[in-house]
Design a protein around this motif. Structure first.
Motif, PDB file in Angstrom:
ATOM      1  N   LEU A 316       0.830  -1.225  -0.088  1.00  0.00           N
ATOM      2  CA  LEU A 316      -0.149   0.036   0.016  1.00  0.00           C
ATOM      3  C   LEU A 316       0.792   1.234  -0.161  1.00  0.00           C
ATOM      4  O   LEU A 316       0.522   2.178  -0.651  1.00  0.00           O
ATOM      5  CB  LEU A 316      -0.920   0.051   1.390  1.00  0.00           C
ATOM      6  N   ILE A 317       1.876   1.175   0.592  1.00  0.00           N
ATOM      7  CA  ILE A 317       2.864   2.469   0.700  1.00  0.00           C
ATOM      8  C   ILE A 317       3.596   2.764  -0.415  1.00  0.00           C
ATOM      9  O   ILE A 317       4.233   3.839  -0.641  1.00  0.00           O
ATOM     10  CB  ILE A 317       3.866   2.219   2.060  1.00  0.00           C
ATOM     11  N   SER A 318       3.746   1.788  -1.361  1.00  0.00           N
ATOM     12  CA  SER A 318       4.333   2.098  -2.627  1.00  0.00           C
ATOM     13  C   SER A 318       3.499   2.428  -3.815  1.00  0.00           C
ATOM     14  O   SER A 318       2.341   1.784  -4.242  1.00  0.00           O
ATOM     15  CB  SER A 318       4.969   0.650  -3.033  1.00  0.00           C
ATOM     16  N   GLY A 319       3.858   3.672  -4.445  1.00  0.00           N
ATOM     17  CA  GLY A 319       2.873   4.118  -5.460  1.00  0.00           C
ATOM     18  C   GLY A 319       3.157   3.079  -6.682  1.00  0.00           C
ATOM     19  O   GLY A 319       2.254   3.174  -7.578  1.00  0.00           O
ATOM     20  N   LYS A 320       4.013   2.323  -6.899  1.00  0.00           N
ATOM     21  CA  LYS A 320       4.489   1.445  -7.727  1.00  0.00           C
ATOM     22  C   LYS A 320       3.770   0.212  -7.835  1.00  0.00           C
ATOM     23  O   LYS A 320       3.172  -0.364  -8.744  1.00  0.00           O
ATOM     24  CB  LYS A 320       5.915   1.234  -7.870  1.00  0.00           C
ATOM     25  N   HIS A 321       3.563  -0.145  -6.767  1.00  0.00           N
ATOM     26  CA  HIS A 321       2.874  -1.527  -6.426  1.00  0.00           C
ATOM     27  C   HIS A 321       1.554  -1.634  -5.538  1.00  0.00           C
ATOM     28  O   HIS A 321       0.830  -2.855  -5.252  1.00  0.00           O
ATOM     29  CB  HIS A 321       3.685  -2.370  -5.296  1.00  0.00           C
ATOM     30  N   ARG A 322       0.835  -0.545  -5.323  1.00  0.00           N
ATOM     31  CA  ARG A 322      -0.383  -0.602  -4.504  1.00  0.00           C
ATOM     32  C   ARG A 322      -1.399  -1.046  -5.076  1.00  0.00           C
ATOM     33  O   ARG A 322      -2.660  -1.473  -4.764  1.00  0.00           O
ATOM     34  CB  ARG A 322      -0.754   0.876  -3.749  1.00  0.00           C
ATOM     35  N   ARG A 323      -1.161  -1.185  -6.509  1.00  0.00           N
ATOM     36  CA  ARG A 323      -2.310  -1.871  -7.504  1.00  0.00           C
ATOM     37  C   ARG A 323      -2.538  -3.266  -7.150  1.00  0.00           C
ATOM     38  O   ARG A 323      -3.808  -3.592  -7.575  1.00  0.00           O
ATOM     39  CB  ARG A 323      -1.792  -1.530  -8.954  1.00  0.00           C
ATOM     40  N   LEU A 324      -1.661  -3.947  -6.479  1.00  0.00           N
ATOM     41  CA  LEU A 324      -1.860  -5.173  -5.909  1.00  0.00           C
ATOM     42  C   LEU A 324      -3.081  -5.123  -5.305  1.00  0.00           C
ATOM     43  O   LEU A 324      -3.479  -6.301  -4.929  1.00  0.00           O
ATOM     44  CB  LEU A 324      -0.680  -5.782  -5.473  1.00  0.00           C
ATOM     45  N   LEU A 325      -3.510  -4.162  -4.223  1.00  0.00           N
ATOM     46  CA  LEU A 325      -4.529  -4.147  -3.540  1.00  0.00           C
ATOM     47  C   LEU A 325      -5.816  -3.116  -4.152  1.00  0.00           C
ATOM     48  O   LEU A 325      -6.473  -2.588  -3.288  1.00  0.00           O
ATOM     49  CB  LEU A 325      -4.041  -3.748  -2.067  1.00  0.00           C
ATOM     50  N   HIS A 326      -5.988  -3.362  -5.531  1.00  0.00           N
ATOM     51  CA  HIS A 326      -7.054  -2.629  -5.754  1.00  0.00           C
ATOM     52  C   HIS A 326      -8.397  -2.908  -5.115  1.00  0.00           C
ATOM     53  O   HIS A 326      -8.524  -4.033  -5.192  1.00  0.00           O
ATOM     54  CB  HIS A 326      -7.003  -2.830  -7.294  1.00  0.00           C
ATOM     55  N   THR A 395       8.662   8.111   2.365  1.00  0.00           N
ATOM     56  CA  THR A 395       9.424   7.786   1.095  1.00  0.00           C
ATOM     57  C   THR A 395      10.386   6.777   1.490  1.00  0.00           C
ATOM     58  O   THR A 395      10.570   5.813   0.462  1.00  0.00           O
ATOM     59  CB  THR A 395      10.248   9.132   0.513  1.00  0.00           C
ATOM     60  N   GLY A 396      11.106   6.812   2.762  1.00  0.00           N
ATOM     61  CA  GLY A 396      12.002   5.826   2.872  1.00  0.00           C
ATOM     62  C   GLY A 396      11.287   4.264   2.979  1.00  0.00           C
ATOM     63  O   GLY A 396      11.977   3.157   2.551  1.00  0.00           O
ATOM     64  N   LEU A 397      10.232   4.251   3.664  1.00  0.00           N
ATOM     65  CA  LEU A 397       9.443   3.036   3.649  1.00  0.00           C
ATOM     66  C   LEU A 397       9.123   2.633   2.174  1.00  0.00           C
ATOM     67  O   LEU A 397       9.168   1.028   2.071  1.00  0.00           O
ATOM     68  CB  LEU A 397       8.035   2.996   4.574  1.00  0.00           C
ATOM     69  N   GLU A 398       8.582   3.505   1.479  1.00  0.00           N
ATOM     70  CA  GLU A 398       8.358   2.908   0.200  1.00  0.00           C
ATOM     71  C   GLU A 398       9.533   2.335  -0.594  1.00  0.00           C
ATOM     72  O   GLU A 398       9.572   1.371  -1.570  1.00  0.00           O
ATOM     73  CB  GLU A 398       7.696   4.262  -0.551  1.00  0.00           C
ATOM     74  N   GLU A 399      10.697   2.861  -0.512  1.00  0.00           N
ATOM     75  CA  GLU A 399      12.019   2.455  -1.058  1.00  0.00           C
ATOM     76  C   GLU A 399      12.188   1.297  -0.669  1.00  0.00           C
ATOM     77  O   GLU A 399      12.740   0.333  -1.420  1.00  0.00           O
ATOM     78  CB  GLU A 399      13.071   3.486  -0.785  1.00  0.00           C
ATOM     79  N   ARG A 400      11.962   0.839   0.673  1.00  0.00           N
ATOM     80  CA  ARG A 400      12.103  -0.612   1.222  1.00  0.00           C
ATOM     81  C   ARG A 400      11.131  -1.501   0.359  1.00  0.00           C
ATOM     82  O   ARG A 400      11.702  -2.449   0.109  1.00  0.00           O
ATOM     83  CB  ARG A 400      12.063  -0.453   2.566  1.00  0.00           C
ATOM     84  N   VAL A 401      10.050  -1.085   0.324  1.00  0.00           N
ATOM     85  CA  VAL A 401       9.235  -2.002  -0.465  1.00  0.00           C
ATOM     86  C   VAL A 401       9.529  -2.476  -1.734  1.00  0.00           C
ATOM     87  O   VAL A 401       9.632  -3.473  -2.435  1.00  0.00           O
ATOM     88  CB  VAL A 401       7.657  -1.506  -0.533  1.00  0.00           C
ATOM     89  N   ASN A 402       9.888  -1.158  -2.639  1.00  0.00           N
ATOM     90  CA  ASN A 402      10.185  -1.224  -4.172  1.00  0.00           C
ATOM     91  C   ASN A 402      11.621  -1.955  -4.173  1.00  0.00           C
ATOM     92  O   ASN A 402      11.430  -2.734  -5.141  1.00  0.00           O
ATOM     93  CB  ASN A 402      10.504   0.153  -4.683  1.00  0.00           C
ATOM     94  N   ARG A 403      12.575  -2.022  -3.088  1.00  0.00           N
ATOM     95  CA  ARG A 403      13.809  -2.602  -3.342  1.00  0.00           C
ATOM     96  C   ARG A 403      13.522  -4.241  -2.982  1.00  0.00           C
ATOM     97  O   ARG A 403      13.974  -4.965  -3.814  1.00  0.00           O
ATOM     98  CB  ARG A 403      14.722  -2.112  -2.308  1.00  0.00           C
ATOM     99  N   ALA A 404      12.599  -4.478  -2.134  1.00  0.00           N
ATOM    100  CA  ALA A 404      12.427  -5.875  -1.749  1.00  0.00           C
ATOM    101  C   ALA A 404      11.705  -6.557  -3.120  1.00  0.00           C
ATOM    102  O   ALA A 404      12.306  -7.702  -3.626  1.00  0.00           O
ATOM    103  CB  ALA A 404      11.489  -6.003  -0.843  1.00  0.00           C
ATOM    104  N   ASN A 491      14.095  -8.860   3.967  1.00  0.00           N
ATOM    105  CA  ASN A 491      15.287  -8.038   4.775  1.00  0.00           C
ATOM    106  C   ASN A 491      15.792  -6.967   3.999  1.00  0.00           C
ATOM    107  O   ASN A 491      16.161  -7.052   3.026  1.00  0.00           O
ATOM    108  CB  ASN A 491      16.276  -9.277   5.186  1.00  0.00           C
ATOM    109  N   PRO A 492      15.517  -5.603   4.998  1.00  0.00           N
ATOM    110  CA  PRO A 492      16.274  -4.404   4.173  1.00  0.00           C
ATOM    111  C   PRO A 492      17.822  -4.417   3.881  1.00  0.00           C
ATOM    112  O   PRO A 492      18.395  -3.844   3.192  1.00  0.00           O
ATOM    113  CB  PRO A 492      16.157  -3.376   5.166  1.00  0.00           C
ATOM    114  N   GLN A 493      18.465  -5.494   4.865  1.00  0.00           N
ATOM    115  CA  GLN A 493      20.161  -5.682   4.664  1.00  0.00           C
ATOM    116  C   GLN A 493      20.347  -6.350   3.586  1.00  0.00           C
ATOM    117  O   GLN A 493      21.489  -6.726   2.987  1.00  0.00           O
ATOM    118  CB  GLN A 493      20.606  -6.493   5.709  1.00  0.00           C
ATOM    119  N   ALA A 494      19.539  -7.309   2.810  1.00  0.00           N
ATOM    120  CA  ALA A 494      19.641  -8.192   1.594  1.00  0.00           C
ATOM    121  C   ALA A 494      19.970  -7.507   0.235  1.00  0.00           C
ATOM    122  O   ALA A 494      19.626  -6.259   0.074  1.00  0.00           O
ATOM    123  CB  ALA A 494      18.464  -9.153   1.148  1.00  0.00           C
ATOM    124  N   SER A 495      20.740  -8.056  -0.409  1.00  0.00           N
ATOM    125  CA  SER A 495      21.269  -7.405  -1.491  1.00  0.00           C
ATOM    126  C   SER A 495      21.263  -8.346  -2.918  1.00  0.00           C
ATOM    127  O   SER A 495      20.934  -9.547  -2.748  1.00  0.00           O
ATOM    128  CB  SER A 495      22.857  -6.705  -1.457  1.00  0.00           C
TER     129      SER A 495
END
Length: 513
Positions: A316-326, A395-404, A491-495
């Protein structure tokens, strides 16, 4: 008691008092107002504050060195595996009459860290939780030190206001203009809240009269729903046979047409349908049910809609992926929140305990929210989320979701490139499900013998990675499909390097299979 009587205390009692108070016999005798009742010395605290402070200081140093500073160190083991009987011996679990010295307790702390699974390790992929957030960790330290219980404003002013602020913000992301909610200790309890609230809404008399006289209540959930739905139905007296599981498509999504059929079937049987439980992010496949179409059916039949978004709600917090919960705004009940209907929680759960929720207090008693919880004492879990949110920003929370989700996509593309790896399906979330086919099976004809042998591969690889300590990855069979790996990226540490390592390590561990 008088000082002369105190002087008659046995040597054994004095030794115990010296240990508790951290003072000597002569020092205690000098106290002019020393009091003894029933053989117990009442002067001064029972704990030695200075010794306790020193212990906390040394223990925190161990935590800092052995947990926090090593959290992102991939050279550390994810797990120092020991069989249960051997680990019992290592840890010395026996509780004794006499307490142990601080140095032994500190060593026990080190051992606990050493032999525990490092869920904050970048290569722990086993569950739907992983990683360390430093702000949330500090929040937990604070709440454990302060030891609040979130039920009245007078004992928990800061944490009640924090929870209110977080819930208000979460309601905005759902798309509601108003609502009510409460933080719960996990998705299973949230599902139980949802089921019970929906039942109360359907038949409010149940709170006073109980189950007697009610019609046969029926609820509907996806085949892929969390197992806590069955547990909740059992616990609440609804009965697991009255959970109608709706068929899913090949991607694990509830089929709306099948839901419609089952609702009509229940009505023809004379049952009373009251609730549909949809899922946003299923446990194994990471599937999102078609919420809009399910909501249409609920509206047509007057059913309450609950969405278990404990896993997928982060999108929900990601503008890119919140469509999943339409269609999310059409929820009536949801995961960690609880109800769009303001006041429903309190109506359902209020017991009006006079010793806690007095109505003649000197402040606004609407902030005494504990009466809308099934618990009395409740931990301030919202504070961890709030402090992290304050530090990172939306914004930081959204970045974490998008990165995962980007890392999950990277892993999928790498799986497609490598011989021996086979996807179950194209994932839409952070769950990546795949088989590894070792060299000895790659030329076998597709058939029962092949799948029987492949079924044995994942457990062997899992055992080897656990004993080596290189990583942790879950596996399971699912709806007729033999054992496969489920990689969860959270995990936010994962790369990217950790995704590559995962595939390399599986190949290495299975090279002789």
């Amino acid at each position: 008691m008088s000082l002369p009587l105190l002087a008659c205390v046995s040597q054994g009692s004095w030794m115990r008092s010296q240990r508790y108070f951290g003072v000597g016999k002569q020092e205690m005798l000098q106290k002019k107002s020393a009091v003894l009742v029933d053989g117990v010395i009442l002067n001064g605290p029972i704990m030695d504050s200075k010794a306790g402070e020193k212990f906390v200081e040394e223990a925190c140093k161990i935590i800092m060195e052995e947990v926090i500073q090593k959290a992102d160190d991939v050279t550390e083991k994810v797990c120092e595996w020991q069989a249960p009987e051997k680990l019992k011996q290592i840890l010395d679990l026996e509780m004794r009459d006499a307490g142990e010295c601080h140095q032994k307790i500190l060593q026990l702390c080190r051992d606990v860290i050493k032999y525990s699974v490092k869920t904050n390790h970048p290569r722990f992929f086993n569950q739907l939780y992983a990683g360390m957030d430093y702000y949330s960790l500090v929040a937990r330290f604070l709440t454990e030190a302060l030891n609040p219980s979130v039920y009245t404003y007078e004992v928990s002013p800061v944490f009640l206001l924090v929870e209110e602020a977080v819930i208000k913000k979460m309601i905005e992301f759902v798309g509601w203009e108003e609502g009510d909610g409460i933080f719960n200790p996990g998705g299973s309890v949230s599902n139980m809240y949802a089921m019970n609230l929906a039942r109360y809404k359907f038949c409010p008399e149940i709170k006073e009269k109980g189950l007697s006289g009610l019609p046969r209540l029926v609820l509907f959930a996806s085949e892929e729903c969390h197992y806590s739905m069955k547990k909740a139905a059992s616990f609440l007296g609804i009965g697991t046979e009255n959970v109608y599981f709706i068929k899913t498509d090949e991607r694990g999504k509830m089929i709306p047409e099948e839901l419609e059929k089952q609702v009509q079937r229940a009505r023809k049987e004379g049952s009373a349908p009251f609730l549909v439980c949809a899922t946003a992010g299923t446990t194994v496949l990471g599937a999102f049910d078609p919420l809009d179409k399910i909501a249409d059916i609920c509206e047509n039949h007057g059913l309450w809609l609950h969405v278990d978004a404990s896993w997928g709600g982060s999108a929900l917090i990601s503008g890119k992926h919140r469509r999943l919960l339409h269609g999310i705004h059409r929820w009536k009940l949801c995961g960690l929140l609880a109800s769009i209907n303001a006041g429903l929680l309190k109506k359902c759960y209020s017991a009006e305990a006079a010793y806690l929720f007095q109505q003649d207090k000197f402040y606004d008693v609407s902030y005494d929210t504990g009466d809308k919880s099934i618990q009395c004492s409740r931990r301030p879990d919202a504070f961890k989320f709030w402090l992290m949110w304050k530090a990172l920003g939306t914004t930081g929370l959204e970045e974490r979701v998008n990165r995962a989700l980007a890392l999950a996509r990277y892993l999928v593309e790498e799986i497609k490139k490598r011989e021996g790896f086979q996807l179950l399906l194209e994932p839409e979330y952070a769950n990546v499900c795949f088989w590894y086919i070792p060299p000895s099976l790659r030329k076998m004809e597709d058939g029962p013998e092949f799948w029987q042998k492949l079924h044995q591969v994942a457990p062997i690889i899992k055992e080897r990675m656990m004993k080596k300590g290189s990583m942790m990855l879950g596996y399971q069979p699912h709806w007729g499909k033999v054992n496969f790996f489920r990689q969860v990226v959270i995990n936010p540490q994962a790369s990217r390097e950790d995704m590559d390592f995962l595939l390399d390590e599986i190949e290495l561990l299975a090279k002789d299979l």
